[in-house]
Design a protein around this motif. Structure first.
Motif, PDB file in Angstrom:
ATOM      1  N   LEU A  62     -27.600  76.013  56.020  1.00 13.46           N
ATOM      2  CA  LEU A  62     -28.961  76.553  56.050  1.00 13.46           C
ATOM      3  C   LEU A  62     -29.853  75.490  56.677  1.00 13.46           C
ATOM      4  O   LEU A  62     -29.844  74.339  56.222  1.00 13.46           O
ATOM      5  N   VAL A  63     -30.592  75.859  57.696  1.00 11.69           N
ATOM      6  CA  VAL A  63     -31.520  74.922  58.337  1.00 11.69           C
ATOM      7  C   VAL A  63     -32.924  75.192  57.796  1.00 11.69           C
ATOM      8  O   VAL A  63     -33.406  76.320  57.823  1.00 11.69           O
ATOM      9  N   VAL A  64     -33.546  74.142  57.289  1.00 12.66           N
ATOM     10  CA  VAL A  64     -34.907  74.212  56.777  1.00 12.66           C
ATOM     11  C   VAL A  64     -35.773  73.317  57.649  1.00 12.66           C
ATOM     12  O   VAL A  64     -35.416  72.162  57.908  1.00 12.66           O
ATOM     13  N   TRP A  65     -36.902  73.847  58.083  1.00  8.61           N
ATOM     14  CA  TRP A  65     -37.821  73.072  58.906  1.00  8.61           C
ATOM     15  C   TRP A  65     -38.897  72.430  58.043  1.00  8.61           C
ATOM     16  O   TRP A  65     -39.359  73.020  57.060  1.00  8.61           O
ATOM     17  N   GLU A  66     -39.298  71.247  58.435  1.00 11.47           N
ATOM     18  CA  GLU A  66     -40.340  70.490  57.735  1.00 11.47           C
ATOM     19  C   GLU A  66     -41.587  71.338  57.476  1.00 11.47           C
ATOM     20  O   GLU A  66     -42.116  71.362  56.357  1.00 11.47           O
ATOM     21  N   SER A  67     -42.055  72.055  58.485  1.00 12.26           N
ATOM     22  CA  SER A  67     -43.286  72.846  58.328  1.00 12.26           C
ATOM     23  C   SER A  67     -43.089  74.009  57.359  1.00 12.26           C
ATOM     24  O   SER A  67     -44.013  74.371  56.628  1.00 12.26           O
ATOM     25  N   GLU A  68     -41.888  74.591  57.323  1.00 13.24           N
ATOM     26  CA  GLU A  68     -41.603  75.649  56.347  1.00 13.24           C
ATOM     27  C   GLU A  68     -41.770  75.100  54.931  1.00 13.24           C
ATOM     28  O   GLU A  68     -42.375  75.740  54.074  1.00 13.24           O
ATOM     29  N   TYR A  69     -41.191  73.929  54.717  1.00 16.20           N
ATOM     30  CA  TYR A  69     -41.255  73.310  53.396  1.00 16.20           C
ATOM     31  C   TYR A  69     -42.692  72.937  53.026  1.00 16.20           C
ATOM     32  O   TYR A  69     -43.151  73.222  51.924  1.00 16.20           O
ATOM     33  N   LYS A  71     -41.179  78.524  47.792  1.00 15.03           N
ATOM     34  CA  LYS A  71     -40.409  79.544  48.514  1.00 15.03           C
ATOM     35  C   LYS A  71     -39.151  78.937  49.131  1.00 15.03           C
ATOM     36  O   LYS A  71     -38.071  79.536  49.066  1.00 15.03           O
ATOM     37  N   ILE A  72     -39.282  77.770  49.717  1.00 17.30           N
ATOM     38  CA  ILE A  72     -38.134  77.129  50.362  1.00 17.30           C
ATOM     39  C   ILE A  72     -37.117  76.673  49.325  1.00 17.30           C
ATOM     40  O   ILE A  72     -35.902  76.809  49.532  1.00 17.30           O
ATOM     41  N   LEU A  73     -37.579  76.144  48.204  1.00 14.12           N
ATOM     42  CA  LEU A  73     -36.647  75.755  47.142  1.00 14.12           C
ATOM     43  C   LEU A  73     -35.878  76.968  46.628  1.00 14.12           C
ATOM     44  O   LEU A  73     -34.660  76.897  46.412  1.00 14.12           O
ATOM     45  N   GLU A  74     -36.561  78.084  46.469  1.00 15.75           N
ATOM     46  CA  GLU A  74     -35.899  79.315  46.035  1.00 15.75           C
ATOM     47  C   GLU A  74     -34.900  79.799  47.084  1.00 15.75           C
ATOM     48  O   GLU A  74     -33.798  80.253  46.750  1.00 15.75           O
ATOM     49  N   LYS A  75     -35.283  79.686  48.359  1.00 18.94           N
ATOM     50  CA  LYS A  75     -34.388  80.069  49.461  1.00 18.94           C
ATOM     51  C   LYS A  75     -33.121  79.207  49.440  1.00 18.94           C
ATOM     52  O   LYS A  75     -32.011  79.722  49.616  1.00 18.94           O
ATOM     53  N   CYS A  76     -33.288  77.915  49.208  1.00 18.59           N
ATOM     54  CA  CYS A  76     -32.137  77.004  49.145  1.00 18.59           C
ATOM     55  C   CYS A  76     -31.225  77.348  47.968  1.00 18.59           C
ATOM     56  O   CYS A  76     -30.001  77.394  48.123  1.00 18.59           O
ATOM     57  N   LEU A  77     -31.809  77.586  46.811  1.00 17.24           N
ATOM     58  CA  LEU A  77     -31.018  77.947  45.629  1.00 17.24           C
ATOM     59  C   LEU A  77     -30.268  79.253  45.851  1.00 17.24           C
ATOM     60  O   LEU A  77     -29.078  79.363  45.522  1.00 17.24           O
ATOM     61  N   LYS A  78     -30.933  80.238  46.419  1.00 19.29           N
ATOM     62  CA  LYS A  78     -30.295  81.520  46.697  1.00 19.29           C
ATOM     63  C   LYS A  78     -29.123  81.327  47.669  1.00 19.29           C
ATOM     64  O   LYS A  78     -28.044  81.867  47.463  1.00 19.29           O
ATOM     65  N   PHE A  79     -29.330  80.546  48.710  1.00 13.05           N
ATOM     66  CA  PHE A  79     -28.292  80.253  49.684  1.00 13.05           C
ATOM     67  C   PHE A  79     -27.087  79.589  49.006  1.00 13.05           C
ATOM     68  O   PHE A  79     -25.936  79.978  49.244  1.00 13.05           O
ATOM     69  N   LEU A  80     -27.345  78.620  48.154  1.00 13.16           N
ATOM     70  CA  LEU A  80     -26.254  77.898  47.492  1.00 13.16           C
ATOM     71  C   LEU A  80     -25.511  78.766  46.482  1.00 13.16           C
ATOM     72  O   LEU A  80     -24.317  78.577  46.252  1.00 13.16           O
ATOM     73  N   MET A  81     -26.209  79.725  45.882  1.00 11.64           N
ATOM     74  CA  MET A  81     -25.597  80.562  44.847  1.00 11.64           C
ATOM     75  C   MET A  81     -24.868  81.794  45.401  1.00 11.64           C
ATOM     76  O   MET A  81     -24.138  82.449  44.667  1.00 11.64           O
ATOM     77  N   GLN A  82     -25.063  82.121  46.656  1.00  8.79           N
ATOM     78  CA  GLN A  82     -24.395  83.293  47.258  1.00  8.79           C
ATOM     79  C   GLN A  82     -22.911  83.119  47.285  1.00  8.79           C
ATOM     80  O   GLN A  82     -22.389  82.083  47.552  1.00  8.79           O
TER      81      GLN A  82
END
Length: 86
Positions: free
Chosen positions: A62-69, A75-86
């Protein structure tokens, strides 16, 4: 919990020439007078992701951009957790 082979790549907007912010012909100035066009930076990043995915340790990234964070940390932390839990 099932073992997953996932990674999260956190890209700085400037150093990785975020395509939302930079044009393909933008010159990125690195230390020691190294200069690269944004397209070259993107090619290097794409290659790096290919290497990650071809290793036995990482299947998906999963690529996360600095500006997104910066714009929405929760939202980004939730996106990361969801990605890791899939």
């Amino acid at each position: 919990m099932k073992e997953t082979k996932k990674g999260i790549e956190f890209n700085g907007d400037y150093w990785h020439a975020n395509p939302v912010k930079y044009n393909p012909d933008t010159v990125i100035n690195y230390p020691n007078d190294v200069k690269r066009l944004a397209t070259s930076v993107w090619e290097l990043d794409a290659y790096k992701l290919e290497v990650f995915k071809s290793s036995p340790f990482v299947e998906d990234v999963l690529v996360v951009w600095e500006s997104e964070y910066k714009n929405n940390k929760q939202k980004i932390l939730e996106k990361c957790l969801k990605f890791l839990m899939q």
